[in-house]
Design an enzyme around this catalytic site. Structure first.
Site, PDB file in Angstrom:
ATOM      1  N   CYS B  85       6.876   3.098  -6.318  1.00 44.42           N
ATOM      2  CA  CYS B  85       8.231   2.671  -5.958  1.00 44.42           C
ATOM      3  C   CYS B  85       8.760   1.671  -6.991  1.00 44.42           C
ATOM      4  CB  CYS B  85       8.241   2.119  -4.537  1.00 44.42           C
ATOM      5  SG  CYS B  85       9.889   1.981  -3.823  1.00 44.42           S
ATOM      6  N   HIS B 194       5.081   6.258  -1.237  1.00 44.73           N
ATOM      7  CA  HIS B 194       4.078   5.198  -1.085  1.00 44.73           C
ATOM      8  C   HIS B 194       2.725   5.692  -0.575  1.00 44.73           C
ATOM      9  CE1 HIS B 194       6.640   1.551  -1.557  1.00 44.73           C
ATOM     10  NE2 HIS B 194       7.580   2.440  -1.338  1.00 44.73           N
ATOM     11  N   GLU B 196      -0.011   4.084  -0.548  1.00 53.57           N
ATOM     12  CA  GLU B 196      -0.765   2.995   0.097  1.00 53.57           C
ATOM     13  C   GLU B 196      -0.431   2.832   1.570  1.00 53.57           C
ATOM     14  OE1 GLU B 196       1.958   2.629  -1.412  1.00 53.57           O
ATOM     15  OE2 GLU B 196       3.007   0.768  -0.968  1.00 53.57           O
TER      16      GLU B 196
END
Lengths: 82, 231
Positions: B85, B194, B196
């Site tokens: 991002c 994302h 994560e």
């Protein structure tokens, strides 16, 4: 205080969402004649003394390398104001 | 195995990135924007957020930070770097990856579970995926529209440098549905969505039949572990 002014605009062929939102708001206010609005940036670089040719060259350099991103923006004007 | 996770002023997802690194089985080394010392890490994650308040352009000021200058140098020497991002925006602004990211086409901030296709598995961060595997990880950005000039796009497509492409929905108007890129060497990968946020059942995207059980993001971090162990 003398300043170098750097003006930056989003590239002409790219969508400028800020300009588009402002255009829509202006049309709502009745300014139907306005065809388009585009929004860029004006950056003032303040100096103690009137800028030398070298200072202007330096301003051109940082305008291209850092203040703007050539993929999405154009530096449209660099000039000096008192 | 030590993975550095960078924090700039305005970074938001550094703790989630650190958690993902730990779940994958590596040690986390926090890296601070003002410290050019990379503390001998084996890889680096540039997490998401709004570094320096997105001032000037997203990622532009972070690209000039001391830690980023050190990362750029190390990446040119082969250090695995993942930009997520805002981290992807930093990679683009530091010229580790080509092109630029502009405001989403529909001008809205988008937050959704996003389907992607993994289009290149010869990278430090994607080697545990199968080619053309479809994955779902969260996407949340306001300025995720990928653009590049025609020549750059042609090169990206021709040289297989598109790592991820949006599937079903192009959420932000990215050219050629590009969600993420790799560099020529494959050590640098950047993407808007994302990984994560999809590493632990109970906290990831919904899957058919089971809520929040998606952990497709974990393979990014497992890939780099594999890569570094084999290196």
């Amino acid at each position: 205080m003398p300043k170098i002014i750097v003006e930056i605009m989003p590239k002409a062929d790219l969508l400028d969402p800020q300009g588009k939102a402002v255009l829509n708001a202006l049309h709502r206010q009745g300014y139907g004649k306005i065809q388009n609005v585009r929004i860029g940036k004006r950056i003032e670089i303040h100096l103690n003394d009137a800028p030398s040719a070298e200072d202007l060259e330096g301003a051109r350099e940082i305008a291209d390398s850092f203040l703007s991103n050539g993929v999405i923006e154009d530096v449209v004007n660099i000039h000096v104001e008192d | 195995m030590k993975i550095g996770v960078v924090t700039f002023p305005g970074t938001l997802d550094d703790r989630d990135a650190a958690r993902a690194v730990r779940i994958a089985g590596a040690e986390v080394v926090p890296l601070w924007h003002a410290d050019a010392n990379l503390h001998k890490v084996d890889a680096v994650v540039l997490p998401g957020g709004f570094s320096y308040g997105d001032y000037l352009r997203c990622g532009a000021i972070a690209a000039q930070a001391p830690v980023t200058q050190a990362i750029v140098k190390a990446a040119e020497g082969g250090l695995p770097v993942l930009g997520i991002c805002n981290g992807f925006q930093v990679l683009v602004e530091s010229h580790l990856l080509p092109g630029g990211l502009i405001r989403n086409e529909n001008q809205h901030f988008i937050c959704r579970d996003q389907k992607l296709r993994v289009e290149n598995v010869d990278t430090a961060w994607t080697n545990q995926f199968e080619l053309n595997q479809e994955i779902i990880i969260p996407l949340k950005n306001g300025e995720g529209g990928y653009i590049a000039d025609a020549e750059t796009l042609k090169r990206l497509e021709g040289e297989g440098l598109v790592a991820f492409r949006y599937v079903d929905v192009n959420p932000n108007g990215s050219m050629n549905d590009i969600a993420g890129l790799r560099n020529e060497r494959g050590n640098v990968v950047g993407l808007m969505p994302h990984p994560e946020h999809a590493v632990e059942a109970g906290f990831g995207p919904d899957k058919a039949g089971t809520m929040r059980s998606g952990i497709d993001g974990l393979k990014f971090f497992e890939s780099v572990l594999k890569q570094v162990v084999n290196a």
